[in-house]
Every structure is written in structure tokens, then in C-alpha cells.
Design an enzyme around this catalytic site. Structure first.
Site, short mmCIF file in Angstrom:
data_model
loop_
_atom_site.label_atom_id
_atom_site.label_comp_id
_atom_site.label_asym_id
_atom_site.label_seq_id
_atom_site.Cartn_x
_atom_site.Cartn_y
_atom_site.Cartn_z
N GLY A 156 0.45 -1.05 -0.30
CA GLY A 156 -0.01 -0.44 0.43
C GLY A 156 0.84 1.20 -0.07
N ARG A 157 0.59 2.38 0.27
CA ARG A 157 1.00 3.25 0.50
C ARG A 157 2.58 2.93 1.30
NH1 ARG A 157 -4.14 4.82 2.16
NH2 ARG A 157 -5.65 6.21 0.83
N ARG A 179 -1.63 -8.56 -2.37
CA ARG A 179 -3.00 -9.29 -2.80
C ARG A 179 -2.60 -9.08 -4.61
NH1 ARG A 179 -6.94 -7.83 1.04
NH2 ARG A 179 -6.82 -5.66 0.41
N ILE A 238 5.81 -3.85 11.36
CA ILE A 238 5.42 -2.11 11.63
C ILE A 238 3.74 -1.81 10.97
CG2 ILE A 238 7.12 -0.30 11.38
CD1 ILE A 238 5.99 0.12 8.93
N ARG A 240 1.16 -4.65 12.08
CA ARG A 240 -0.29 -5.80 13.15
C ARG A 240 0.66 -6.65 13.65
NH1 ARG A 240 -1.70 -1.18 13.33
NH2 ARG A 240 -4.22 -0.25 13.03
N GLU A 269 -0.44 -6.96 22.04
CA GLU A 269 0.20 -5.84 22.75
C GLU A 269 -1.04 -5.00 23.75
OE1 GLU A 269 1.20 -4.29 19.01
OE2 GLU A 269 -0.33 -1.99 19.62
N HIS A 287 4.73 0.88 19.25
CA HIS A 287 3.71 0.80 18.60
C HIS A 287 3.73 1.39 17.92
CE1 HIS A 287 -0.24 -0.53 16.32
NE2 HIS A 287 0.10 0.77 15.76
C1 DGY Z 1 -2.18 3.67 12.92
O1 DGY Z 1 -2.24 4.52 11.94
O2 DGY Z 1 -3.32 2.00 12.04
C2 DGY Z 1 -1.30 2.97 13.56
O3 DGY Z 1 -0.78 2.18 13.55
C3 DGY Z 1 -1.27 3.34 15.02
O4 DGY Z 1 -2.84 2.96 15.02
#
Ligand code: DGY
Length: 334
Positions: A156-157, A179, A238, A240, A269, A287
Site C-alpha cells: 500500500g502507500r 494481494r 510495523i 500489526r 500488546e 507501536h
Molecule cells: C495506525 O495508524 O494504524 C497505527 O498503527 C496507529 O494505530
């Protein structure tokens, strides 16, 4: 009386001030973590909520809070929200894309570099007062970023912003799996080539995860995937918690199936598995991918703009800038 809304977590004063121009705002300046019952209690009589990834907004909560018309998440990810359940009830959901892209890409790169060059481990060594001899030829030797193969899972971005940094800034060969494949012009612009997942795992020197969490991406990286990676490879997450099987990762790090990991997100977490806490070859952060002052303010401001517009106020009334379920706004929800 003005409509009432809830902001579930502490935010910037300028953002609460803006919300107060339009609504009766109940906020949370001491940033307590409310239990689910407490959240439901506070949502009574509210028509909108500025939420974060900490709160689960599901069908049960929506049933208990029938007045809710808008759920505006501060964050690009919205796996804490059952969007289908919101859509069925005509509740608008919004998120905060774009404003955090470059900041999060910077952080992903920083975490990947810290992981590859063993910055956490060597910093702890210096702080412990154990540095007694200079010039040791193999002291904290890591692996290079420049010229290495960067693998990106999810394009994605943020994935594309990371690809650009790797290809243009560090002369990396960039491969990705997603995907759907990017159009050729976008691939050329970010300097990345599409590969299947197994090639990505086998060929990446540094693999970074930037895909959204869903039941499809749950444990996208588990024991079988880690076993395909190279022993010198690093893994950076980075995206989830839950995308990586943290138990399998701890095992791989202990057995040196891969060299090191950088983790900003974790299963369950803020609790972090004790095995990960005790391993030297993992860099752990809480996070904070989007955590620059400018970006966090931009995210909160965008969430507030979304809430104001979704609830029919302000200059953008009825047109929140970044809806997740625009069909609700068009009145075409099933
Ligand atoms: C997001 O922008 O999804 C970051 O993980 C903050 O929750």
C-alpha cells in the site's frame, strides 16, 4: 442542545478545541484505559466517537449504543472496527491514511536498520558498562542495508514509500508481494518488482511487513514462512500484531533460523512475550511507527475533521475526507 461525542483517548488541545466548536465533547485528558463496560456507558447519548486501535467497536457494542452514527478512528489501520457491522447499521467509519505515510516509512526503515546493524543490542552493551576494548574486528557485526535485497510484504502507500527509500536512497534490490500487483508504471516509480510469497521469503535479506491485519493475514508469517528465510535475514514488523506468530518468531530467533527481528507491534500488546524480551537479537519498540509530533497531530486533526463532517457539521458537512465505508454516505448500504 448540541450533539454529544466521545474522544476515547487523550489528544492535542487544539483538536479537542475544534471538536468543542461543534459538539458537547466528553474527552479523556488523563488517558485512562476504559473497560469495555465503561466505554459502552460513556457512549450512551453520544452520536459520534473519535476512537483508536485500543477500542474494539463490534456488533455487540453497536447494539448497546444505538445512537452512534460515526466512528472516526485515529490511525490508518481499523482492524479494531467491525466495518461490516457498522455499514449494516448505517454507521460511518473513517480512518487517517496518507498523513502518516512518510513518517511511518521513515520509522520502518529506522527499525530495519537498527535490527540489521544491531543497534539495540550494542547500545545496551555500552549502557551496561561492558565496553572495555576497542577495535574488535567482529564486534557487533551486522548485515548491510545498502545493496541488499529488501522484501516488502504488503504494498500500500507505506510499502511504496519504503520501497522508494530502499531503491533510491540505499541502492537496494526491492521485491514485494501483495494481494494485487501494482501497475507497471507504479512498480517502475518505486523501483520494486513483484514476486510470489515464497520467493519473497527466500530472497529477502531484510523483510518488512506493512500489510493490514485481517483474518486472511493472521499469522502470515509463522514457523513455515520463517523456515524459508535465510539465516542472515532480518524481519521487521510495523504492521500489526497477529500478522506474525510471535511464539514461532521467538523460536526462530533463538535457533538463529533468521538473524534478527525488529518489532513495533505484538500479539496481545502492550504485553510482550517474555521470550522476546529476553532475546538479544530483537529490537522492540512500543507501536510508535507514526509517532512524530507533526504526524500525530495531523492524524488527530484528520479524525476530528472526519467526525465533524460525518455528523453533518463544518464546511465538509456530509463529506468526511477519508471514509472507510463511503456507501453509508451515499445511502446505498445494504
Ligand atoms: C495506525 O495508524 O494504524 C497505527 O498503527 C496507529 O494505530
Amino acid at each position: 442542545m448540541r450533539p454529544a461525542v466521545l474522544a476515547t483517548r487523550a489528544t492535542f488541545p487544539e483538536v479537542t478545541a475544534r471538536l468543542r466548536q461543534h459538539f458537547e465533547l466528553e474527552d479523556n485528558p488523563t488517558d485512562e484505559i476504559w473497560s469495555r463496560d465503561e466505554l459502552i456507558r460513556r457512549l450512551q447519548g453520544k452520536i459520534g466517537v473519535m476512537s483508536t486501535g485500543t477500542e474494539r467497536i463490534d456488533a455487540n457494542l453497536l447494539d448497546a449504543c444505538p445512537g452512534l452514527k460515526a466512528v472516526c478512528n485515529v490511525g490508518v489501520g481499523y482492524n479494531n472496527i467491525d466495518v461490516a457491522a457498522c455499514t449494516r447499521r448505517g454507521v460511518v467509519v473513517t480512518n487517517t491514511p496518507d498523513v502518516l505515510t512518510e513518517t511511518t516509512a521513515d520509522f520502518g526503515f529506522a527499525l530495519m536498520m537498527a535490527t540489521a546493524r544491531r543497534i539495540g543490542e550494542s547500545e545496551r552493551f555500552v549502557r551496561r558498562g561492558e565496553w572495555r576494548k576497542t577495535g574488535i574486528h567482529d564486534h557487533f557485526v551486522g548485515s548491510d542495508i545498502c545493496g541488499a535485497t529488501l522484501g516488502i510484504l504488503g504494498m500500500g502507500r507505506i510499502g511504496r514509500a519504503i520501497a522508494r527509500r530502499g531503491a533510491l536512497g540505499f541502492g537496494m534490490r526491492v521485491i514485494y508481494h501483495n494481494r494485487s500487483r501494482l501497475p507497471a508504471n507504479l512498480e517502475a516509480e518505486v523501483g520494486a518488482s513483484y514476486v510470489d510469497k515464497s520467493t519473497l521469503l527466500r530472497e529477502s535479506d531484510h523483510l518488512i511487513l506493512v500489510l493490514p491485519y485481517s483474518s486472511d493475514s493472521h499469522h502470515a508469517i509463522g514457523a513455515a514462512e520463517l523456515a524459508q528465510m535465510q539465516p542472515h535475514a532480518t524481519l521487521t514488523n510495523i504492521a500489526r500484531g497477529g500478522i506474525v506468530d510471535d511464539a514461532a518468531l521467538a523460536d526462530a530467533l533463538r535457533k538463529h533460523t533468521i538473524a534478527a527481528a525488529g518489532l513495533d507491534v505484538f500479539e496481545g500488546e502492550p504485553d510482550v512475550r517474555s521470550e522476546l524480551l529476553s532475546l538479544p537479537n530483537v529490537v522492540l519498540t512500543p507501536h510508535i511507527g507514526s509517532a512524530s509530533t507533526k504526524t500525530r497531530l495531523a492524524m488527530a486533526a484528520l479524525a476530528a475533521d472526519n467526525l465533524i463532517a460525518a455528523l453533518g457539521a463544518g464546511e465538509l458537512a456530509g463529506k468526511p475526507p477519508t471514509p472507510v465505508n463511503p456507501e453509508v454516505l451515499r445511502g446505498s448500504n445494504p
